[in-house]
Design an enzyme around this catalytic site. Structure first.
Site, PDB file in Angstrom:
ATOM      1  N   SER A  73       0.853  -1.190   0.000  1.00 24.37           N
ATOM      2  CA  SER A  73       0.000   0.000   0.000  1.00 24.37           C
ATOM      3  C   SER A  73       0.886   1.236   0.000  1.00 24.37           C
ATOM      4  O   SER A  73       1.679   1.415  -0.917  1.00 24.37           O
ATOM      5  CB  SER A  73      -0.947  -0.022   1.200  1.00 24.37           C
ATOM      6  N   THR A  74       0.799   2.062   1.032  1.00 22.05           N
ATOM      7  CA  THR A  74       1.565   3.308   1.081  1.00 22.05           C
ATOM      8  C   THR A  74       3.059   3.038   0.950  1.00 22.05           C
ATOM      9  O   THR A  74       3.626   2.275   1.718  1.00 22.05           O
ATOM     10  CB  THR A  74       1.304   4.055   2.402  1.00 22.05           C
ATOM     11  N   HIS A  82      -2.559  -1.124  -3.405  1.00 22.84           N
ATOM     12  CA  HIS A  82      -3.686  -0.210  -3.224  1.00 22.84           C
ATOM     13  C   HIS A  82      -3.492   0.999  -4.142  1.00 22.84           C
ATOM     14  O   HIS A  82      -2.600   1.825  -3.925  1.00 22.84           O
ATOM     15  CB  HIS A  82      -3.770   0.271  -1.771  1.00 22.84           C
ATOM     16  N   MET A 124      -0.263   1.098   5.063  1.00 22.97           N
ATOM     17  CA  MET A 124      -1.084   1.455   6.204  1.00 22.97           C
ATOM     18  C   MET A 124      -2.113   0.373   6.500  1.00 22.97           C
ATOM     19  O   MET A 124      -2.559  -0.313   5.595  1.00 22.97           O
ATOM     20  CB  MET A 124      -1.854   2.744   5.893  1.00 22.97           C
ATOM     21  N   ASP A 161      -4.411  -4.808   6.039  1.00 19.57           N
ATOM     22  CA  ASP A 161      -4.768  -5.637   4.890  1.00 19.57           C
ATOM     23  C   ASP A 161      -3.647  -6.644   4.611  1.00 19.57           C
ATOM     24  O   ASP A 161      -2.474  -6.291   4.627  1.00 19.57           O
ATOM     25  CB  ASP A 161      -5.009  -4.757   3.663  1.00 19.57           C
TER      26      ASP A 161
END
Length: 346
Positions: free
Chosen positions: A171-172, A198, A287, A290
């Site tokens: 993600s991030t 993401h 973050m 998940d």
């Protein structure tokens, strides 16, 4: 309080963002800048800015050039404000070190609540690395390392012999990390590789093309019903969850999971069922949590789990959540993961 510098040449956009930040707890507008040069000059004179929220297209100095200079001089996180017409440039910004990006709303006079929540989540998420430094959980981290150290570990040769597929979630900070892993892949991979990053609709195709340019195996944005082949990397498209039965890829628009679509858990759980003990999984920077539940299923089915370490993550949330589930076999730095993946899939 998170102090934000808003950088945009549009007075209306600056006003819209300023008004939105006023409604967010713990966030405030520190100042505004009308172009990239003004932002660079402002940061050189002020050391109390926690985040830069910056447009890409601006006069005098655009967002990309400003980002390059900011990253050379300071560690202040930068979130880009991107239009769908700037997909390739947005991917470049992530590669250059932007923490994340948000797509500009289509209608600035009627901004959807989902967009505002996404912006707030990314603003607050950009500070997680800083908060971890300010409030270190030293004993907790030591405990996690001890627990992981007790897990069964396999050699690269053992993993290579047994692997039938590799899954990756991020993600991030993920795009930059994924590029590092992609560059380390062998010219040919004997297994398929599935990735969930993401990323919103409209950007994953450009990101797949960017990965493909850096990668030995062919990288594609996955399509529903696509046959699974070795030596191919499948990237989940924005706004679709991706699953596999080991024969085909399936896309769906089930409700968002952990506030996102695609979600890593959908892929991990389906791959755990399809490949069982022949699956290797990697959870990278991001973050939230998940992927953690998916790694539980992978471990139950005899698969092998890697997590990126805190030191090399932009945000340690997703790897930490998986480690705390006690299902990660090895915690490694990003370069170590890239090397491991190369040896496992070659």
């Amino acid at each position: 309080m998170i102090r934000v510098l808003i950088v945009d040449d549009s007075a209306f956009m600056r006003k819209v963002i300023t008004d939105l930040l006023k409604k967010m707890n713990g966030v405030e507008t520190a100042d505004i800048a009308r172009n990239g040069k003004a932002a660079v000059d402002y940061l050189a004179a002020h050391d109390d800015i926690d985040l830069v929220l910056m447009d890409i297209e601006m006069p005098i100095m655009n967002g990309i050039e400003a980002l390059k200079q900011i990253k050379q001089k300071c560690s202040t996180p930068v979130i880009m404000l991107s239009a769908l017409s700037n997909k390739e440039i947005t991917i470049e910004a992530l590669e250059l070190g932007a923490t994340d990006f948000v797509t500009k709303p289509v209608n600035l006079t009627a901004i959807e609540s989902d967009w505002t929540r996404d912006l707030e989540r990314k603003i607050k998420g950009s500070q997680m690395k800083k908060n971890e430094r300010l409030h270190p959980t030293i004993e907790r981290d030591k405990k996690l390392r001890r627990e992981v150290a007790l897990k069964e570990k396999k050699t690269d040769v053992e993993l290579n012999r047994g692997v039938h597929a590799l899954v990756i979630g991020s993600s991030t900070g993920g795009p930059r990390s994924l590029l590092t892993v992609a560059r380390a892949l062998p010219r040919r991979s004997k297994v398929p590789i599935f990735i969930v990053q993401h990323m919103p609709k409209g950007f994953t195709k450009s990101f797949a093309e960017r990965l493909d340019a850096e990668c030995g195996p062919h990288v594609v944005e996955a399509q529903d019903g696509m046959m699974v082949e070795p030596n191919t990397v499948y990237l989940a498209p924005g706004d679709y969850h991706m699953t596999t039965d080991g024969i085909k890829i399936y896309l769906n628009q089930e409700p968002k999971l952990h506030g996102t679509r695609p979600a890593v858990d959908y892929l991990f759980k389906s791959a755990a069922k399809a490949y069982q003990k022949h699956l290797v999984a990697v959870i990278l920077t991001g973050m939230g949590h998940d992927g953690a539940d998916g790694m539980v299923e992978i471990a139950k089915n005899g698969g092998y789990n890697f997590a990126q370490n805190k030191e090399t993550c932009v945000v340690f949330g997703m790897p930490r959540a998986a480690i705390e589930k006690d299902v990660v076999n090895e915690v490694l730095g990003l370069d170590e993961i890239a090397t491991k993946v190369n040896r496992i899939v070659r």
